[in-house]
Design a protein around this motif. Structure first.
Motif, mmCIF file in Angstrom:
data_model
loop_
_atom_site.group_PDB
_atom_site.id
_atom_site.type_symbol
_atom_site.label_atom_id
_atom_site.label_comp_id
_atom_site.label_asym_id
_atom_site.label_seq_id
_atom_site.Cartn_x
_atom_site.Cartn_y
_atom_site.Cartn_z
ATOM 1 N N THR A 1 5.561 10.120 -0.505
ATOM 2 C CA THR A 1 4.483 9.416 -1.179
ATOM 3 C C THR A 1 4.700 9.433 -2.692
ATOM 4 O O THR A 1 5.010 10.473 -3.268
ATOM 5 N N GLY A 2 4.535 8.280 -3.320
ATOM 6 C CA GLY A 2 4.699 8.196 -4.762
ATOM 7 C C GLY A 2 6.121 8.011 -5.225
ATOM 8 O O GLY A 2 6.396 8.141 -6.425
ATOM 9 N N GLU B 1 14.351 11.031 -7.405
ATOM 10 C CA GLU B 1 13.494 10.029 -8.053
ATOM 11 C C GLU B 1 12.200 10.697 -8.507
ATOM 12 O O GLU B 1 11.536 11.383 -7.719
ATOM 13 N N GLY B 2 11.846 10.525 -9.771
ATOM 14 C CA GLY B 2 10.598 11.079 -10.265
ATOM 15 C C GLY B 2 9.391 10.407 -9.627
ATOM 16 O O GLY B 2 9.457 9.252 -9.201
ATOM 17 N N ARG B 3 8.308 11.145 -9.552
ATOM 18 C CA ARG B 3 7.095 10.593 -8.960
ATOM 19 C C ARG B 3 6.534 9.499 -9.865
ATOM 20 O O ARG B 3 6.414 9.678 -11.080
ATOM 21 N N ALA B 4 6.185 8.384 -9.277
ATOM 22 C CA ALA B 4 5.682 7.248 -10.036
ATOM 23 C C ALA B 4 4.281 7.536 -10.553
ATOM 24 O O ALA B 4 3.543 8.345 -9.981
ATOM 25 N N PRO B 5 3.866 6.898 -11.644
ATOM 26 C CA PRO B 5 2.488 7.074 -12.129
ATOM 27 C C PRO B 5 1.484 6.526 -11.135
ATOM 28 O O PRO B 5 1.828 5.715 -10.259
ATOM 29 N N VAL B 6 0.243 6.972 -11.264
ATOM 30 C CA VAL B 6 -0.808 6.492 -10.362
ATOM 31 C C VAL B 6 -0.934 4.984 -10.465
ATOM 32 O O VAL B 6 -1.041 4.277 -9.452
ATOM 33 N N THR B 7 -0.923 4.448 -11.677
ATOM 34 C CA THR B 7 -0.954 3.010 -11.893
ATOM 35 C C THR B 7 0.114 2.641 -12.912
ATOM 36 O O THR B 7 0.446 3.438 -13.793
ATOM 37 N N ALA C 1 0.835 -1.211 0.000
ATOM 38 C CA ALA C 1 0.000 0.000 0.000
ATOM 39 C C ALA C 1 0.864 1.254 0.000
ATOM 40 O O ALA C 1 0.484 2.288 -0.566
ATOM 41 N N LEU C 2 2.025 1.184 0.634
ATOM 42 C CA LEU C 2 2.974 2.310 0.586
ATOM 43 C C LEU C 2 3.506 2.521 -0.823
ATOM 44 O O LEU C 2 3.494 3.634 -1.352
ATOM 45 N N LEU C 3 3.976 1.445 -1.447
ATOM 46 C CA LEU C 3 4.538 1.553 -2.790
ATOM 47 C C LEU C 3 3.491 1.993 -3.801
ATOM 48 O O LEU C 3 3.801 2.686 -4.776
ATOM 49 N N ALA C 4 2.226 1.592 -3.573
ATOM 50 C CA ALA C 4 1.155 1.963 -4.499
ATOM 51 C C ALA C 4 0.761 3.427 -4.386
ATOM 52 O O ALA C 4 0.046 3.946 -5.247
ATOM 53 N N GLY C 5 1.197 4.100 -3.335
ATOM 54 C CA GLY C 5 0.812 5.491 -3.137
ATOM 55 C C GLY C 5 -0.505 5.656 -2.424
ATOM 56 O O GLY C 5 -1.017 6.778 -2.317
ATOM 57 N N THR C 6 -1.081 4.563 -1.917
ATOM 58 C CA THR C 6 -2.351 4.660 -1.198
ATOM 59 C C THR C 6 -2.162 5.362 0.138
ATOM 60 O O THR C 6 -2.927 6.249 0.499
#
Length: 490
Positions: free
Chosen positions: A227-228, A278-284, A206-211
């Motif tokens: 986050t993200g 590190e760039g922010r990861a996409p939502v999915t 859930a942390l890695l997913a950005g939830t």
């Protein structure tokens, strides 16, 4: 739109049927009293006590089943302060796994629901001590691509795992934190490693997913948003595991409160992140359609919502809120877990927002898109004294079902990825006392003809604005995770 009065009436009927010995005891006692029997008072006393217990049971049942928020639910504990973009997820504790296992990242390539069919018949089921019973934990088959940077490299594996409902969004997002057992090596000759032991860490996922929100206060008191940023969070999880299981379950990690040696390790991760951002990861992750479990999970059917004409005439309005916290409990229902939640509600009259703490049954299909949005729709009484969570509208706004407007000439206009448009359409219908319980708003219906002009004006304006924002090619990407999860756009 179900009213509170109707919920009380329905619960009262059920309570009277379930407590049928109460009127029977009163009847027997009254008959015995008229006959002059000495034991009549015993039957009357039992019947009277049962009659007094019925309204208590009714109010308690309605409180549990009807998602109504009143002034008594307002959060009075001022020691906890939530930011507008904070979301704290108190998920079940992670599986310890083998002591020598490594924490690595895995991407979900595809996922499908294998089994979820509890026999609770919609009633509340409470367990003692087990927060994730198999009966209420969906089993999901997933194909994972595991990135083991200390082993033989990336490999694929397929298996079936029980996924806690609070962590379903990690599957939809496509990013997991997993343990890899080095004692069961992968086959270097093939791209798959079916025999390798892989154990998902669901709270960490859930942390890695950005939830879940994650921030770090370094040794100098600086606050950093993490986050993200899955690579940095993965390093945090590794340090946590090696240091003996530091929680990482709140929204803020304060290095000043940790053991100096452990704090120094976290500080080195922060220094590395500043040196190589590190760039922010996409939502999915790409390929969301291959792991879209939402359609298979139980929950309220998404729709533009029903309206009580009495509520509309009295000046009732729709308002938006946002979940700030969700905490697992020992109680479950068939269509979702019962969670202790904190919601920030923004009244429509412009008064300051307030936080409310309420135990709610949260649908599982909504939990599966929790990494995208924590928005919730409520319908408010005209006097602003009570608010009721509307799961049908909430699910539509969250994008669990793609929303569509059918123009009077038959043209179909998808609006699924535009929560602002959906919210405006809901308010147009509610203000005119019009119900539309499905996700398709068909303006050809006679009942909706009065709203056709205002609806089409709104949709055309948003279409033009959207074309200007995205240009002739491409589409908007809700990279901040605040929008709905619909798979179609205006």
């Amino acid at each position: 739109m179900r009213s509170y009065g109707r919920a009380v009436a329905g619960s009262l009927g059920c309570a009277v049927i379930c407590c049928f010995p109460v009127p029977l005891a009163l009847l027997v006692g009254w008959s015995a009293l008229r006959a002059g029997e000495d034991w009549a008072w015993i039957a009357l006393a039992l019947g009277g006590a049962g009659a007094l217990a019925i309204p208590v049971l009714v109010l308690r049942f309605v409180r549990n089943s009807f998602p109504r928020i009143t002034r008594r639910d307002r959060l009075k504990d001022s020691s906890v302060s939530y930011g507008d973009d904070t979301f704290v997820l108190w998920a079940p504790r992670p599986t310890p796994g083998p002591a020598q296992a490594r924490v690595v990242r895995a991407n979900v390539l595809d996922a499908s629901l294998v089994h979820y069919s509890p026999d609770g018949e919609g009633t509340f089921t409470t367990y003692g001590g087990d927060l994730t019973p198999d009966e209420f934990t969906p089993k999901i088959r997933m194909r994972l691509r595991v990135y083991d940077d200390e082993g033989p490299g990336a490999f694929e594996t397929t298996g079936e795992w029980r996924v806690p409902s609070l962590c379903l969004s990690a599957v939809t997002a496509g990013r997991l934190a997993v343990l890899v057992d080095p004692d069961r090596p992968a086959d270097r000759a093939g791209p798959r490693a079916e025999g390798r032991r892989v154990t998902p860490l669901w709270p960490g996922s859930a942390l890695l997913a950005g939830t879940r929100t994650c921030r770090v206060i370094d040794l100098d008191g600086r606050l950093t948003e993490v986050t993200g940023h899955p690579e940095r969070l993965l390093r945090h999880l590794r340090i946590s595991r090696e240091a003996g299981g530091i929680g990482l379950d709140g929204d803020t990690l304060d290095l000043r409160r940790l053991d100096p040696a452990v704090a120094a390790r976290y500080a080195s991760v922060a220094d590395h992140a500043r040196a190589t951002p590190e760039g922010r990861a996409p939502v999915t992750e790409p390929g969301e359609e291959a792991r879209w479990l939402v359609d298979s999970l139980p929950g309220a059917a998404a729709g533009f919502g029903t309206v009580s004409r009495r509520w509309s005439r009295r000046g009732g309005v729709l308002v938006r809120g946002r979940f700030l916290q969700m905490t697992a409990t020992h109680t479950f229902q068939d269509h979702g877990p019962v969670l202790d939640t904190v919601i920030r509600i923004r009244p429509a009259d412009g008064t300051p927002p307030f936080d409310a703490a309420r135990r709610l049954t949260v649908p599982m299909d909504y939990l599966a898109v929790l990494h995208r949005t924590r928005e919730v729709v409520l319908y408010a009484a005209a006097n602003g004294g009570s608010f009721v969570v509307d799961w049908a509208r909430t699910n539509l706004l969250a994008g669990t079902t793609a929303a569509t407007v059918i123009a009077p000439d038959g043209e179909e206009i998808p609006v699924g990825a535009r929560p602002d448009v959906i919210w405006s359409l809901m308010n147009i219908l509610a203000s005119q006392g019009l119900s539309n319980p499905t996700a398709v708003l068909d303006l050809r219906k006679r009942s909706l003809s009065g709203a056709a002009g205002s609806v089409m004006e709104l949709v055309r304006r948003e279409c033009a604005r959207h074309r200007l924002a995205t240009g002739p090619h491409g589409a908007e990407d809700p990279a901040d995770g605040s929008g709905g999860a619909g798979r179609a756009t205006v």
